[in-house]
Design an enzyme around this catalytic site. Structure first.
Site, PDB file in Angstrom:
ATOM      1  N   SER A  50       0.819  -1.217   0.000  1.00 19.08           N
ATOM      2  CA  SER A  50       0.000   0.000   0.000  1.00 19.08           C
ATOM      3  C   SER A  50       0.857   1.274   0.000  1.00 19.08           C
ATOM      4  O   SER A  50       2.008   1.271   0.436  1.00 19.08           O
ATOM      5  CB  SER A  50      -0.917   0.029   1.219  1.00 19.08           C
ATOM      6  OG  SER A  50      -1.842  -1.035   1.188  1.00 19.08           O
ATOM      7  N   GLU A  51       0.248   2.342  -0.493  1.00 16.46           N
ATOM      8  CA  GLU A  51       0.854   3.670  -0.465  1.00 16.46           C
ATOM      9  C   GLU A  51      -0.174   4.666   0.053  1.00 16.46           C
ATOM     10  O   GLU A  51      -1.367   4.332   0.151  1.00 16.46           O
ATOM     11  CB  GLU A  51       1.339   4.063  -1.865  1.00 16.46           C
ATOM     12  CG  GLU A  51       2.469   3.176  -2.372  1.00 16.46           C
ATOM     13  CD  GLU A  51       2.999   3.599  -3.741  1.00 16.46           C
ATOM     14  OE1 GLU A  51       2.495   4.619  -4.291  1.00 16.46           O
ATOM     15  OE2 GLU A  51       3.903   2.921  -4.256  1.00 16.46           O
TER      16      GLU A  51
ATOM     17  N   TRP B 116       1.159   1.937   5.781  1.00 15.31           N
ATOM     18  CA  TRP B 116       0.412   0.888   6.479  1.00 15.31           C
ATOM     19  C   TRP B 116       1.204  -0.420   6.559  1.00 15.31           C
ATOM     20  O   TRP B 116       0.692  -1.493   6.255  1.00 15.31           O
ATOM     21  CB  TRP B 116      -0.956   0.658   5.822  1.00 15.31           C
ATOM     22  CG  TRP B 116      -1.764   1.893   5.690  1.00 15.31           C
ATOM     23  CD1 TRP B 116      -2.134   2.515   4.539  1.00 15.31           C
ATOM     24  CD2 TRP B 116      -2.301   2.686   6.762  1.00 15.31           C
ATOM     25  NE1 TRP B 116      -2.864   3.649   4.823  1.00 15.31           N
ATOM     26  CE2 TRP B 116      -2.975   3.777   6.186  1.00 15.31           C
ATOM     27  CE3 TRP B 116      -2.256   2.576   8.157  1.00 15.31           C
ATOM     28  CZ2 TRP B 116      -3.613   4.743   6.946  1.00 15.31           C
ATOM     29  CZ3 TRP B 116      -2.887   3.542   8.920  1.00 15.31           C
ATOM     30  CH2 TRP B 116      -3.561   4.617   8.309  1.00 15.31           C
TER      31      TRP B 116
ATOM     32  N   GLN C 191     -22.172  -5.255  25.130  1.00 22.92           N
ATOM     33  CA  GLN C 191     -23.547  -5.129  25.601  1.00 22.92           C
ATOM     34  C   GLN C 191     -23.823  -6.078  26.772  1.00 22.92           C
ATOM     35  O   GLN C 191     -24.492  -5.718  27.734  1.00 22.92           O
ATOM     36  CB  GLN C 191     -24.525  -5.416  24.457  1.00 22.92           C
ATOM     37  CG  GLN C 191     -25.975  -5.070  24.760  1.00 22.92           C
ATOM     38  CD  GLN C 191     -26.205  -3.561  24.805  1.00 22.92           C
ATOM     39  OE1 GLN C 191     -25.455  -2.792  24.210  1.00 22.92           O
ATOM     40  NE2 GLN C 191     -27.246  -3.130  25.499  1.00 22.92           N
TER      41      GLN C 191
ATOM     42  N   GLU D 267      -6.310  -5.975   4.208  1.00 25.43           N
ATOM     43  CA  GLU D 267      -6.359  -7.094   3.243  1.00 25.43           C
ATOM     44  C   GLU D 267      -7.553  -6.954   2.302  1.00 25.43           C
ATOM     45  O   GLU D 267      -8.160  -7.948   1.889  1.00 25.43           O
ATOM     46  CB  GLU D 267      -6.405  -8.454   3.966  1.00 25.43           C
ATOM     47  CG  GLU D 267      -5.157  -8.776   4.760  1.00 25.43           C
ATOM     48  CD  GLU D 267      -3.933  -9.009   3.902  1.00 25.43           C
ATOM     49  OE1 GLU D 267      -4.064  -9.061   2.671  1.00 25.43           O
ATOM     50  OE2 GLU D 267      -2.834  -9.106   4.467  1.00 25.43           O
TER      51      GLU D 267
END
Length: 380
Positions: A128-129, A158, A336, A363
């Site tokens: 990734s960039e 990332w 909860q 992913e």
């Protein structure tokens, strides 16, 4: 509580028991402190490596465990049940070994694979960039061929284990268009490679996620994996396996949240009875348990297809989508069950809820998974 698993061999059962013993002894006692302080757990990955848990699905001849993917993923789930950040990092390391193990030359494999698969080194994935996530064809980080190798300029983003990993799978542009991306094996101490400040994340705080900058870094040509222009096909060939890794991690988070919720519901009393005996809450826990079992079934179905050499891309996306949406829903329901206590950091369920969110994003976001599934249906 331990998950009752259906495994193919006695060896696999022994492996799961080993994983549980290590996770209970090494991970569970320290996870809360490290996640709260956002400190890196020195020595943990060395322990996992010495036990042979870092590269289970790879061939034994190179130092891997030679295990089927359905077993490896259940080991990953067991780790993630105790510590999601470690589970993610183990999955990423397995992903980082894939290009060399699958596309490297015999000489490259002999030189680098044994220490990568044997646990001596930890790997990271650098695809990734800042402006290119799911659209991998939009990468701008460039590797320019020279007489001395490749000069690399650009920024990646990332990166799990950024700044700590011993090696990085770098995908950089060597030409134009989607066929202009190549894959490189970058040592962590490469001159000209630097890392940004760790991201301040919602969860998974103990393992850093950073950017990386290449400032005319010179990489020897022998560290290119595959042919020039083969990078995207190498990257995509690993993504289905990576998605299954995240599905297993997400299932582990969901199982941990369910276990905490059941234990609390047995102890907490209202109106003179344990809250698990109130039908409204009992049914909520039943729905949570059914969802976790269904998530596990989807990733195991895809893994078994992979192990048998069958197409499994659509099933991997289904597993990633199902397991991560389940993790988000189950962890929210666990909070909860705890009521106001669940909203405090005195209990683990609030951390599980924060950790579950990222599984729907990396992913390939779950919107991308739906796109992959829809395209698969259209092509049938």
């Amino acid at each position: 509580m331990p998950v009752d698993r259906l495994l193919p061999t006695d060896e696999a059962y022994e492996l799961i028991e080993l994983t549980r013993a290590i996770a209970d002894k090494t991970l569970d006692p320290i996870v809360d402190a490290h996640e709260k302080a956002e400190t890196y757990p020195e020595g943990v990955f060395a322990t996992l490596g010495e036990a042979g848990l870092l590269s289970l699905p790879y061939p034994e001849e190179w130092g891997g465990g030679g295990q089927p993917y359905e077993v490896y993923l259940q080991v990953l789930e067991e780790i993630a049940m105790r510590w999601a950040a470690i589970g993610v990092a183990v999955s990423v390391h397995g992903l980082a070994c894939h290009p060399l193990a699958t596309f490297g030359t015999p000489e490259q494999q002999q030189r680098w694979l044994p220490e990568m698969l044997g646990g001596a080194t930890i790997g990271a994935y650098s695809l990734s960039e800042p402006d290119a996530g799911s659209d991998a064809a939009a990468l701008t980080c460039r590797a320019t061929a020279t007489d001395d190798g490749y000069r690399i300029r650009g920024t990646k983003a990332w990166i799990t284990h950024g700044g700590i990993a011993d090696f990085y799978n770098l995908f950089a542009r060597t030409g134009e268009g989607s066929r202009g991306i190549s894959c490189f094996l970058v040592p962590g101490d490469l001159d000209g490679l630097s890392f940004g400040r760790p991201e301040e994340k919602m969860g998974l705080a103990a393992v850093p996620t950073t950017s990386a900058s290449y400032d005319d870094a010179l990489l020897p040509a022998e560290r290119r994996i595959g042919e020039e222009g083969q990078g995207l096909s190498i990257a995509f060939s690993a993504l289905d396996s990576g998605r299954l890794g995240i599905a297993a991690v997400a299932t582990g988070i969901a199982q941990a949240a369910l276990d905490e919720a059941v234990a609390y519901a047995k102890e907490r009393q209202t109106f003179g009875t344990a809250i698990i005996d109130h039908q409204g809450l009992g049914f909520l826990l039943a729905d949570m348990a059914a969802a976790v079992d269904a998530a596990r079934a989807t990733y195991l179905d895809a893994a078994r297809r992979r192990d048998r050499g069958l197409p499994y891309s659509r099933q991997a996306s289904v597993a990633k989508l199902t397991a991560t949406d389940t993790a988000m829903r189950v962890t929210t329901d666990a909070v909860q069950v705890f009521g106001g206590n669940g909203y405090t950091r005195d209990f683990r369920v609030e951390r599980f809820m924060r950790e579950a969110k990222i599984t729907q994003i990396f992913e390939g976001t779950n919107q991308i998974q739906r796109l992959v599934i829809a395209r698969g249906l259209a092509a049938r």
